[in-house]
Motif scaffolding. Structure first.
Motif, mmCIF file in Angstrom:
data_model
loop_
_atom_site.group_PDB
_atom_site.id
_atom_site.type_symbol
_atom_site.label_atom_id
_atom_site.label_comp_id
_atom_site.label_asym_id
_atom_site.label_seq_id
_atom_site.Cartn_x
_atom_site.Cartn_y
_atom_site.Cartn_z
ATOM 1 N N SER A 13 42.081 42.387 29.375
ATOM 2 C CA SER A 13 42.105 43.530 28.456
ATOM 3 C C SER A 13 40.830 44.349 28.571
ATOM 4 C CB SER A 13 42.287 43.043 27.011
ATOM 5 O OG SER A 13 43.526 42.386 26.846
ATOM 6 N N GLN A 14 39.693 43.666 28.723
ATOM 7 C CA GLN A 14 38.429 44.397 28.886
ATOM 8 C C GLN A 14 38.416 45.172 30.196
ATOM 9 O OE1 GLN A 14 35.434 44.556 26.655
ATOM 10 N NE2 GLN A 14 35.506 46.295 28.035
ATOM 11 N N CYS A 15 38.921 44.545 31.261
ATOM 12 C CA CYS A 15 38.997 45.240 32.557
ATOM 13 C C CYS A 15 39.942 46.441 32.468
ATOM 14 C CB CYS A 15 39.454 44.277 33.646
ATOM 15 S SG CYS A 15 38.270 42.975 34.019
ATOM 16 N N ASN B 69 38.195 49.244 30.688
ATOM 17 C CA ASN B 69 37.202 49.872 31.564
ATOM 18 C C ASN B 69 37.866 50.827 32.549
ATOM 19 O OD1 ASN B 69 35.180 48.390 30.310
ATOM 20 N ND2 ASN B 69 35.172 46.769 31.852
ATOM 21 N N ARG B 70 38.981 50.391 33.141
ATOM 22 C CA ARG B 70 39.665 51.239 34.120
ATOM 23 C C ARG B 70 40.295 52.460 33.446
ATOM 24 N NH1 ARG B 70 41.086 46.080 36.315
ATOM 25 N NH2 ARG B 70 43.068 46.114 35.190
ATOM 26 N N LEU B 71 40.821 52.263 32.240
ATOM 27 C CA LEU B 71 41.423 53.376 31.512
ATOM 28 C C LEU B 71 40.405 54.481 31.268
ATOM 29 C CD1 LEU B 71 43.803 54.574 29.811
ATOM 30 C CD2 LEU B 71 42.802 53.399 27.844
ATOM 31 N N LEU B 72 39.200 54.084 30.930
ATOM 32 C CA LEU B 72 38.170 55.070 30.636
ATOM 33 C C LEU B 72 37.622 55.727 31.897
ATOM 34 C CD1 LEU B 72 36.327 53.175 27.775
ATOM 35 C CD2 LEU B 72 38.141 54.868 27.625
ATOM 36 N N LEU B 73 37.990 55.162 33.041
ATOM 37 C CA LEU B 73 37.661 55.804 34.316
ATOM 38 C C LEU B 73 38.800 56.687 34.811
ATOM 39 C CD1 LEU B 73 35.920 52.812 36.172
ATOM 40 C CD2 LEU B 73 34.827 54.840 35.161
ATOM 41 N N GLU C 39 46.951 52.168 33.823
ATOM 42 C CA GLU C 39 47.729 51.048 34.341
ATOM 43 C C GLU C 39 48.475 50.379 33.196
ATOM 44 O OE1 GLU C 39 44.905 48.488 36.152
ATOM 45 O OE2 GLU C 39 44.243 49.954 37.658
ATOM 46 N N SER C 40 49.413 49.521 33.547
ATOM 47 C CA SER C 40 50.145 48.772 32.517
ATOM 48 C C SER C 40 49.174 47.849 31.802
ATOM 49 C CB SER C 40 51.275 47.955 33.149
ATOM 50 O OG SER C 40 52.217 48.813 33.756
ATOM 51 N N PRO C 41 49.165 47.875 30.473
ATOM 52 C CA PRO C 41 48.208 47.030 29.738
ATOM 53 C C PRO C 41 48.616 45.563 29.772
ATOM 54 C CG PRO C 41 49.667 48.162 28.202
ATOM 55 C CD PRO C 41 50.002 48.699 29.573
ATOM 56 N N PRO C 42 47.672 44.661 29.562
ATOM 57 C CA PRO C 42 47.994 43.224 29.466
ATOM 58 C C PRO C 42 48.899 42.962 28.258
ATOM 59 C CG PRO C 42 45.632 43.576 29.740
ATOM 60 C CD PRO C 42 46.233 44.917 29.457
ATOM 61 N N LEU C 43 49.507 41.799 28.236
ATOM 62 C CA LEU C 43 50.416 41.433 27.143
ATOM 63 C C LEU C 43 49.598 40.975 25.938
ATOM 64 C CD1 LEU C 43 53.218 39.568 29.135
ATOM 65 C CD2 LEU C 43 53.262 41.897 28.208
ATOM 66 N N GLN D 82 39.501 61.042 22.344
ATOM 67 C CA GLN D 82 40.707 61.865 22.353
ATOM 68 C C GLN D 82 41.417 61.769 23.702
ATOM 69 O OE1 GLN D 82 40.755 66.402 22.501
ATOM 70 N NE2 GLN D 82 41.081 66.030 20.305
ATOM 71 N N THR D 83 40.661 61.838 24.781
ATOM 72 C CA THR D 83 41.251 61.736 26.121
ATOM 73 C C THR D 83 41.895 60.375 26.325
ATOM 74 O OG1 THR D 83 39.563 63.230 26.974
ATOM 75 C CG2 THR D 83 40.764 61.905 28.584
ATOM 76 N N ALA D 84 41.190 59.312 25.900
ATOM 77 C CA ALA D 84 41.728 57.965 26.068
ATOM 78 C C ALA D 84 43.009 57.778 25.266
ATOM 79 C CB ALA D 84 40.686 56.931 25.643
ATOM 80 N N ALA D 85 43.036 58.293 24.025
ATOM 81 C CA ALA D 85 44.221 58.142 23.182
ATOM 82 C C ALA D 85 45.411 58.892 23.781
ATOM 83 C CB ALA D 85 43.928 58.655 21.773
ATOM 84 N N ARG D 86 45.169 60.041 24.402
ATOM 85 C CA ARG D 86 46.261 60.798 25.016
ATOM 86 C C ARG D 86 46.838 60.054 26.223
ATOM 87 N NH1 ARG D 86 43.226 65.804 24.162
ATOM 88 N NH2 ARG D 86 44.270 67.023 22.550
ATOM 89 N N GLU D 87 45.969 59.346 26.950
ATOM 90 C CA GLU D 87 46.425 58.700 28.168
ATOM 91 C C GLU D 87 47.275 57.462 27.900
ATOM 92 O OE1 GLU D 87 42.978 57.953 30.489
ATOM 93 O OE2 GLU D 87 42.792 60.031 31.183
ATOM 94 N N ILE D 88 47.158 56.901 26.677
ATOM 95 C CA ILE D 88 48.007 55.770 26.327
ATOM 96 C C ILE D 88 49.435 56.270 26.146
ATOM 97 C CG2 ILE D 88 48.398 53.925 24.645
ATOM 98 C CD1 ILE D 88 45.883 53.660 26.353
ATOM 99 N N CYS D 89 50.384 55.456 26.572
ATOM 100 C CA CYS D 89 51.781 55.867 26.493
ATOM 101 C C CYS D 89 52.120 56.339 25.076
ATOM 102 C CB CYS D 89 52.701 54.721 26.912
ATOM 103 S SG CYS D 89 52.355 53.152 26.130
ATOM 104 N N ALA D 90 52.847 57.442 25.007
ATOM 105 C CA ALA D 90 53.082 58.118 23.735
ATOM 106 C C ALA D 90 53.828 57.262 22.734
ATOM 107 C CB ALA D 90 53.850 59.418 23.982
ATOM 108 N N GLU D 91 54.611 56.311 23.216
ATOM 109 C CA GLU D 91 55.399 55.523 22.276
ATOM 110 C C GLU D 91 54.593 54.413 21.601
ATOM 111 O OE1 GLU D 91 56.009 53.728 26.419
ATOM 112 O OE2 GLU D 91 55.960 55.720 25.505
ATOM 113 N N ASN D 92 53.335 54.217 22.017
ATOM 114 C CA ASN D 92 52.526 53.127 21.470
ATOM 115 C C ASN D 92 51.809 53.591 20.208
ATOM 116 O OD1 ASN D 92 51.090 50.772 21.092
ATOM 117 N ND2 ASN D 92 50.688 50.508 23.265
#
Length: 601
Positions: free
Chosen positions: A346-348, A351-355, A359-363, A387-397
């Protein structure tokens, strides 16, 4: 003879003579002839004279009378007063003496003689009580001498020596419990260490404010002792057929009640408490046939029943992970247990999301993922990227995004409670605004997070269970600290929510109640910084809230009509100006033919 001998003098002799004369600890028997004959003579020195008195039958009979006894607790308090750098005994001699007193004298002695009756649990409880009482006394003395409110260092006492004796006894208990799983489960339940704290709290009878201060001091002292003990003592083992399982319900209860309200800071528990829990979990899991499964069971229970521990782990994970990985390698050549590996993943992922790598998140539960993202940004002082990070998360989450908003709000409350730099409050205000903007863009529901009435809702239950009672009380403050200042376009979108007016008036009423009840809406740790910080003054906040409501009520005609009964219930305690404004708006609606019943209020 009893009435002619001071009890304190007899107790002091019982303490000093065995301490300074090792011979008195070993020899048995007693002197029966006249005491005076043993106190005179050219061949006697002070030690021989003192030993003669100590062994005399009359003195021994006197020492057995209850109010002349030097109990284990009394001995501990005297020993704690000893200053090692002024002690006649060397470090080795002092350790030898303390071992004799604890293990050979007081542990086997019956309770009627001031001992522990052979019970290690009783001995540990007495030591903890003595340590806490001595610490409180030293804190008061330290405050009188220096005016300092911090806990004293105890460098001039035998505090560390007695802590070592406690550690040794707890280690002995762990060995006993390892040989007989389930023996650490008392018939009435509870935890032998945590029960000490709860028993002490049950005896406190002070005025409300004094009781709160007393409770805070006791909690700090108890945690200091708890962190000095082997971490595995937080867990208990139970034999279930051929399988050994771990239990941690008492510590979960302690965390949810005591630590959540009195020891959490800036959203989470301190690093040392979090590390102690996880180190204890790894240590205790080794006694199970399937350590990875035992760890998974405890962490699963923690997510459901004590999420503050998991939230703290996400905050401190970059510091926790190296320690836990190293510790696990000492136990096993296998890879990290699967639940800990999920934390690493989850930490990895964060980190990648903010770069910019989506990717698909861990379970993991969405709120855990949201916490990893938020704390990773906060560590890097990059909350402006939220704001950028929140937008990049799938909209249904939706739960993920609401969780991030919750963390932003709690950070805002923390900034208001403990003012640091003005820029800190500005950053947290912007973080809240940024997340609300994303939620509005995606038409997500988020207003109900402010209402305690929705605590029972599954989507908010975990979030509320991580908040301290004070943070929950200050949610209305957070609301009125950033909502009225939203960009007009964003505010127009927010106002369109069907429940907005009801939520806004409910939170305004809560602030009024806090103010009228005499509670500090903002309790700054340093009142001198209050004038220089951007903390809202309580009266100013009430004024802002009232003006904001008066401004938006005319824009909420539809809500006033559709939620007449709800608004009528919540408007009972607000000021007349707001009542008049709501009533006037309803009358306008009636005049326009939008509503035909009697007035709102």
């Amino acid at each position: 003879m009893e009435q002619f001998v001071p009890s304190g003098f007899v107790q002091k002799l019982q303490y000093v003579i065995p301490r300074l004369i090792p011979k008195s600890r070993r020899e048995h028997g007693e002197v029966v002839e006249s005491t005076w004959n043993n106190l005179v003579g050219l061949n006697l020195n002070w030690s021989a004279t003192a030993l003669s008195v100590f062994k005399h039958r009359a003195f021994k009979e006197l020492a057995q009378i209850k109010h002349f006894q030097l109990t284990f607790y009394g001995w501990l308090m005297s020993e704690l007063e000893t200053q090692p750098h002024r002690d006649l005994l060397s470090d080795i001699d002092r350790q030898e003496y303390q071992h004799w007193a604890c293990y050979q004298h007081y542990l086997p002695s019956p309770p009627t003689a001031g001992g522990c009756g052979g019970d290690l649990v009783t001995a540990c409880r007495i030591i903890i009580n003595a340590l806490m009482d001595f610490n409180k006394r030293a804190k008061v003395q330290n405050f009188k001498e220096s005016g300092c409110t911090e806990l004293p260092s105890f460098n001039r006492s035998s505090y560390e020596n007695i802590i070592c004796r406690l550690q040794e006894m707890v280690f002995d208990l762990e060995r006993v419990w390892a040989k007989a799983p389930g023996k650490n489960l008392s018939p009435e339940g509870g935890h032998f260490l945590l029960d000490v704290f709860w028993d002490r709290q049950a005896k406190v009878e002070l005025p409300k404010l004094s009781e709160q201060l007393e409770h805070q001091i006791e909690l700090q002292l108890f945690i200091r002792i708890l962190l000095a003990l082997p971490p595995g003592v937080l867990f208990r083992t139970r034999k279930d057929g051929l399988k050994t399982t771990l239990e941690c319900e008492e510590f979960f209860h302690f965390t949810n009640g005591e630590l959540r309200n009195g020891y959490s800071k800036e959203l989470v528990l301190p690093f040392d408490v979090t590390l102690h829990f996880f180190r204890g979990l790894l240590n205790a899991s080794v006694s199970c046939e399937e350590p990875s499964g035992a760890i998974a069971g405890i962490l699963s229970d923690s997510k459901a029943h004590c999420p503050l521990l998991m939230l703290s782990a996400t905050c401190w994970w970059t510091r926790l992970e190296p320690v836990l990985s190293t510790q696990w390698k000492l136990f096993s050549d296998a890879s990290l247990p699967r639940e800990l590996q999920k934390m690493v993943d989850s930490q990895c992922w964060a980190n990648r999301l903010l770069l910019g790598k989506l990717e698909s998140p861990p379970l993991c539960p969405p709120w855990v993922l949201g916490a990893f993202v938020y704390f990773t940004l906060r560590r890097g002082n990059d909350l402006n990227m939220l704001q950028t990070a929140a937008r990049e998360i799938c909209a249904e989450n939706e739960v993920f995004q609401v969780s991030v908003l919750y963390l932003s709000l709690m950070d805002l409350v923390s900034s208001l409670l403990q003012p640091k730099e003005t820029s800190d409050i500005t950053v947290t205000l912007k973080a809240c605004t940024d997340v609300v903007m994303v939620l509005e863009e995606q038409n997500k529901s988020w207003l109900n997070i402010f209402l305690m009435a929705n605590k029972g809702h599954k989507s908010h239950q975990i979030l509320f269970s991580m908040m301290s009672d004070l943070e929950v009380k200050l949610l209305p403050v957070a609301f009125y600290s950033f909502i009225p200042a939203l960009d007009p376009k964003l505010l127009s979108s927010v106002i369109k929510h069907p429940d907005f007016l009801f939520v806004a008036i409910t939170l305004y009423s809560a602030i009024v109640k806090l103010f009228l009840d005499g509670e500090n809406i903002i309790s700054a740790s340093d009142q001198c910084d209050l004038q220089n910080s951007k903390q809202p003054d309580p009266l100013e906040l009430l004024t802002i809230g009232r003006q904001f409501l008066l401004r938006i009520i005319p824009r909420c005609s539809g809500q006033i009509i559709s939620q007449r009964n709800k608004l009528q219930a919540v408007c009972k305690d607000i000021d007349p100006e707001l009542k008049a404004s709501l009533d006037h708006q309803l009358q306008l609606c009636i005049g326009d033919g939008l509503y035909s019943e009697s007035t709102l209020l």
